[in-house]
Design an enzyme around this catalytic site. Structure first.
Site, PDB file in Angstrom:
ATOM      1  N   GLY C 168      23.257 -58.372 -46.826  1.00  0.00           N
ATOM      2  CA  GLY C 168      22.949 -57.725 -48.207  1.00  0.00           C
ATOM      3  C   GLY C 168      24.282 -56.936 -48.545  1.00  0.00           C
ATOM      4  O   GLY C 168      24.814 -56.557 -49.749  1.00  0.00           O
ATOM      5  N   HIS C 212      33.869 -68.983 -48.541  1.00  0.00           N
ATOM      6  CA  HIS C 212      32.019 -68.492 -48.073  1.00  0.00           C
ATOM      7  C   HIS C 212      31.877 -69.982 -47.741  1.00  0.00           C
ATOM      8  O   HIS C 212      31.149 -70.265 -49.362  1.00  0.00           O
ATOM      9  CB  HIS C 212      31.214 -68.061 -48.471  1.00  0.00           C
ATOM     10  CG  HIS C 212      30.176 -67.618 -47.965  1.00  0.00           C
ATOM     11  ND1 HIS C 212      29.809 -66.601 -47.135  1.00  0.00           N
ATOM     12  CD2 HIS C 212      28.902 -68.227 -48.238  1.00  0.00           C
ATOM     13  CE1 HIS C 212      28.249 -66.514 -47.608  1.00  0.00           C
ATOM     14  NE2 HIS C 212      28.119 -67.839 -47.555  1.00  0.00           N
ATOM     15  N   ASN C 294      20.359 -68.067 -41.763  1.00  0.00           N
ATOM     16  CA  ASN C 294      19.525 -67.345 -42.970  1.00  0.00           C
ATOM     17  C   ASN C 294      18.317 -68.514 -42.842  1.00  0.00           C
ATOM     18  O   ASN C 294      18.585 -69.413 -42.659  1.00  0.00           O
ATOM     19  CB  ASN C 294      19.935 -67.279 -44.255  1.00  0.00           C
ATOM     20  CG  ASN C 294      20.793 -66.119 -44.998  1.00  0.00           C
ATOM     21  OD1 ASN C 294      20.881 -65.484 -44.021  1.00  0.00           O
ATOM     22  ND2 ASN C 294      21.881 -66.817 -45.716  1.00  0.00           N
ATOM     23  N   ARG C 296      15.338 -68.914 -43.584  1.00  0.00           N
ATOM     24  CA  ARG C 296      14.817 -69.311 -45.006  1.00  0.00           C
ATOM     25  C   ARG C 296      14.947 -70.089 -45.774  1.00  0.00           C
ATOM     26  O   ARG C 296      15.823 -70.395 -45.847  1.00  0.00           O
ATOM     27  CB  ARG C 296      14.419 -67.770 -45.258  1.00  0.00           C
ATOM     28  CG  ARG C 296      15.436 -67.537 -45.339  1.00  0.00           C
ATOM     29  CD  ARG C 296      15.431 -65.697 -46.703  1.00  0.00           C
ATOM     30  NE  ARG C 296      16.839 -64.711 -46.530  1.00  0.00           N
ATOM     31  CZ  ARG C 296      17.983 -65.560 -47.041  1.00  0.00           C
ATOM     32  NH1 ARG C 296      17.918 -66.279 -47.754  1.00  0.00           N
ATOM     33  NH2 ARG C 296      19.300 -64.678 -46.868  1.00  0.00           N
TER      34      ARG C 296
END
Lengths: 154, 501, 501, 154
Positions: C168, C212, C294, C296
């Site tokens: 974050g 990204h 990530n 999740r």
């Protein structure tokens, strides 16, 4: 609080009790939500949400994918209106007579109180008018459907 | 070139088309009758023009008035939607003669497919299989009845009588034995004359146990005519579709290709342009027979959009503008189901219902699409078709789509007007719907004596309690706009003044 | 076997998961803090259990309490959503030790990917390209600073300092010249210690002008690990994604295959199970470098769902139940875009905003999906993340998807709380968004001095007029529930009596 | 009807006129809809729909993809509250003084009427209190921002 609703199978009497912010009926507990719905808790811990809205005399209710139209019957209103006659909605006993012949009453006035199924039922004037007859007194047993009083609309 | 589209329709399909115009960068004009002045579709148009007149004939069907509005607003194309003027060849012709672009096929194609007999002859010539049957050209009553009697021996029983210029089940009679023939034929002719001013009927073999399977086609002016796979719409009540899906649960790739090619042949036979649907009966034997071609966008087009990824209304606009269609090779994925929500009472022979939409809360969540022209606070009136919305779901598999449809129907709240939501919900649990073994007689067989909901007593108790609590606690939901009267004299002049300190 | 899922999350992702449980035929349990008692997600669960405690740490992050609720309600699986406990290996381990199924990868996989240094080493070993850079293992301040200084010469400028256990954007610093290095390193360590209790950083080359691009992977216990194509999430504000799309506008089939294979290798290197995302930087040269994985479901998963037709949350549930994933070969179609609607003030440095959602009317129409956990009448409070909703559109092409997003954002009405809707709407018109030439610096370059809306004077006049008319006419919209007090004594007993005449 | 709204650029004065069911401002015509929105007709025949809701003193308005927060300024309320002093919102002329020194007034009482830009502006008490000073009389010219009266909150 006691209410009566019309259904195709016959009238349905519902009495709900209030404690704090919630209402109770059998194993159900209903709590009004800020948006006007009811949160209904079952005794197994599961929850249902009821949308409800009243259009005219009819409560429209949505619970768990089912929609119901429940027409509220004014206490004491008879299913078969016989010209101002007010009939007993169920067999019971007259508890109180609150008016006399000749008395003028306004719509909503309670005229008589019946007891039936261990609940009180109020017989209410559906319109302004004058009481023209009182057929029973306190303590009398009445059959379902008999005329209790007569009212002449003004 | 198309730059400004007049949408000659109302309700959900007008919303659908107006949103597509907006996304295509096209200006748009809505037309509306006075009783539609508060309808949602007006808000999606750049301009909305009131139609003078009282009846549907004087408003949404008034060709001259609509053309005059198109002229006045500078529209250069007219999209007819479905119903109303969408299959009126004379209107398509008038639109062209007024120098406007008709979003749809040529008047000639509409004519060739609009008359069922001509359509059958055209299809036979194009090598598309048609149902065994005969055209009855006789118009005079006695001659027609004699011809029908004679044809019935060649066609065989059970048979179906249909109005030649019919649609929507009017002038249609199923005849199961010879003794009923003459009475049914008289009835069919009577209805056909009343509805269409044309008593001609045709007689065809009734294929019981068949599926209604239709093929979506698209054709542009650059020589390309493609099919976009099938939709199954077998679940019908009185020839009114109720539950539509894509793909058909029993379809095979070979059969799809054969039916697709037949549909393309049908479209090419009439030099078709735009979006159209070729309807077939698919017998349990795997044989299929041409029923009719709908020369317009269809109510159930979203299921095809969701499985093929083609935006049919955008393609209609592209094709009308003379551009090539943008879609690539057919790529079907997953499963889509549409149900039609009607304001009707399924417990009372599906009689249309009216009333306020006091609460109207569509379901949410992934894979759910709602095409509607109404919102909470609107009223359902007897003026128009009682369809409230089309609820469409998509999921990777048919079983998942059915589950999603169940959830969506359970979440859908409509209060104030009776609807068929619960009927649709229980339909999703019927074994032949679950297995995909539906045919055109499914609803009649499942509920020969009418439908009644099965309501668990515990749910009914909760509802009764809710009403009693509502009454006791005074939970009369009010969504009101307090329009107070302004006090004091109102200034006769209006100004807006910015002051910079 | 999984039969009852506890969803250890709140808001829109809890809604998403609870709906998926319902559709999968699984019972569900929601948990909620007292300040979420009226939140929408509770209503989508079969059961909702209150979390005791005040702070997030005492509620949504209280592992023991959550495990106790799972036990008490008979849940046999826990879905953590994203954020909160979703990437806490200790919780995943505790869930397994309690005999419950964790919907996600093994604690070991979470650990290996959770520590950025370990992840880089693991990835290098698996042959996945990583950004040139070095791990700084030193924990003591002076040693760490010396090591960073030394490494900076090998990595080169501009460079990026990141917290090893970060996320974050916390503990992250871009350093453009050597004189800023030590000050930035101190700041990064300070933030990292405050946020994660771990001051270790790593240093890597800052690839400016890069995209990204992340690859969605799915892996089941039956030996199958697949990728589902990419998402591009270059448009970020302070490392917070704002605008996400699939596919990436500049992707080629070969590059997708190469990146997909690298992502699959990454997942296989840690014996991954379930849904995960491998994030890459894609340089303008076409080279790509591993950023992080990530472990999740991600906020932006819907864009992949819409282009691939795979229901990622359903697949998570299937995989957790030990079933093979149901999706077939990768089949990407059309284009999807997601924007994140925040309660924030883009004119005031995007400060979070609070207030009532007095009006909350999401857009409608085909191709529009809304994932949200709020509805009209709710309030935005400072308690949680200010994301109100994810608005996702799908269309056959990128240009059409952008047009659809513009329409959807124009139709989206939120009153009572300041949002970034207009910022997102104007973003859709920026030339580099239109052409797909976005990179991670897009927002900073477009609005170096902050963003301000361009409002046509005619629209502002209409708004001022509206307010003046509203004030004059008393159009104070009230959505009120009149809860009258019941008069008279309330019966102490409650009955429901059906009478049959 | 005349209203004033705060904006970052300065106060904005809006006066709308009513005729029949509709309101007018320049070439715009606005008609309230049953659901509380406004239908706004431009003179080129195109239509816009405004959602609006008042939260506290702020009108939130959505028109054509743009959202506005318009804080209504009570007539006569001053931007810079200087301890009970009531200041002139714009340059103008005092038309009427409605209170005397020492008078107790309740919140909402009109204290003074100004004329500016050919429109009347009422200076209104923002709270209950006592008038402690009246700085101008009828006919006086006042500059923007000067204190007109002083009020001591009770």
């Amino acid at each position: 609080m006691h209410h009566q609703f019309r259904s195709p199978e016959g009238p349905i009497e519902v009495t709900v009790a209030k404690q704090g912010e919630s209402w109770y009926l059998g194993s159900l507990e209903a709590t009004p939500m800020p948006d006007g719905r009811l949160r209904i808790l079952n005794d197994d811990g599961t929850v249902m949400f009821a949308h409800l809205v009243k259009v005219g005399d009819v409560w429209w209710v949505h619970v768990d994918g089912h929609t119901f139209k429940l027409e509220r019957v004014e206490p004491g209103a008879s299913d078969t209106d016989d010209g101002g006659g007010l009939t007993a909605p169920m067999p019971g006993k007259v508890l109180q007579v609150l008016v006399d012949v000749g008395q003028t009453v306004s719509s909503g006035t309670t005229l008589m109180v019946l007891e039936a199924m261990k609940m009180e039922h109020r017989i209410v004037a559906a319109s302004d008018g004058t009481v023209t007859a009182v057929h029973f007194g306190a303590g009398d047993q009445v059959e379902q459907g008999v005329a209790l009083l007569a009212l002449e609309e003004s | 070139m198309v730059s400004k589209v007049l949408v000659a329709n109302r309700g959900e399909i007008a919303c659908r088309i107006l949103r597509a115009c907006n996304e295509a960068g096209l200006a748009s004009v809505a037309i509306y009758a006075a009783n539609d002045a508060d309808s949602m579709f007006l808000e999606l148009a750049d301009q909305a023009v009131l139609l003078e007149g009282e009846t549907i004939g004087e408003t949404y069907l008034d060709q001259q008035q609509i053309l005059a509005i198109a002229k006045a607003t500078g529209a250069d194309a007219i999209h007819p939607g479905f119903g109303f003027l969408s299959e009126r060849a004379d209107f398509a012709r008038a639109v062209g003669e007024a120098g406007l672009q008709w979003v749809g096929p040529s008047p000639e194609a509409i004519e060739q497919m609009g008359d069922k007999m001509t359509a059958r002859i055209t299809m036979r010539a194009a090598g598309v299989p048609v149902i065994p049957g005969e055209e009855i050209e006789q118009e005079e009553e006695a001659e027609a009845l004699a011809a029908i009697e004679s044809a019935s021996h060649r066609v065989g029983y059970p048979l179906l009588l249909k109005a030649s210029s019919g649609g929507g089940g009017k002038g249609m009679r199923a005849v199961h034995s010879p003794e009923d023939l003459i009475e049914s034929a008289k009835g069919a002719r009577r209805e056909a004359i009343a509805a269409f001013g044309d008593g001609r009927v045709y007689i065809e073999r009734l294929l019981t146990g068949s599926k209604h399977v239709e093929i979506q086609v698209l054709a542009d002016r650059h020589g390309r005519t493609v099919h976009l796979g099938e939709r199954e719409c077998s679940v019908q009540r009185r020839h009114q579709k109720v539950f539509e899906e894509a793909p058909c649960a029993t379809m095979t790739p070979d059969l799809r290709e054969a039916m697709g090619q037949a549909a393309v042949a049908a479209a090419e036979a009439v030099n078709y342009e735009g979006a159209g649907t070729v309807e077939f009966l698919l017998a349990s034997t795997g044989e299929f027979f041409f029923l009719e071609m709908n020369t317009r966008i269809q109510v159930e087009h979203p299921v095809t959009e969701l499985v093929t990824g083609v935006d049919l209304v955008r393609e209609q606009l592209r094709i009308a503008a003379g551009e090539p269609m943008s879609c690539g090779p057919l790529m079907m994925r997953g499963h889509a189901i549409e149900v039609r929500l009607y304001a009707e009472d399924p417990e009372n022979n599906f009689l249309p219902a009216i009333g306020p939409l006091a609460v109207f809360r569509p379901p949410e969540g992934p894979g759910v699409r709602l095409d509607t022209g109404v919102r909470e606070g609107d009223s359902v009136t007897p003026n128009y078709d009682p369809m409230l919305a089309k609820l469409i779901v998509w999921a990777p598999s048919r079983a998942e789509a059915l589950q999603r449809m169940r959830r969506a129907l359970d979440e859908f709240v409509v209060l104030g007007t009776t609807t068929n939501i619960r009927f649709l919900r229980e339909l999703c649990d019927e074994p032949e719907v679950v297995t995909g073994q539906t045919d055109t007689t499914t609803i009649d067989r499942l509920w020969p004596d009418g439908w009644h909901p099965s309501v668990p007593r515990s749910i009914e108790d909760a509802a009764l309690m809710s009403a009693a609590v509502g009454e006791s606690a005074g939970l009369h939901r009010t969504v009101s706009v307090v329009a107070g009267s302004s006090s004091g004299p109102v200034s006769p002049f209006a100004t807006l003044h910015r002051r910079f300190p």
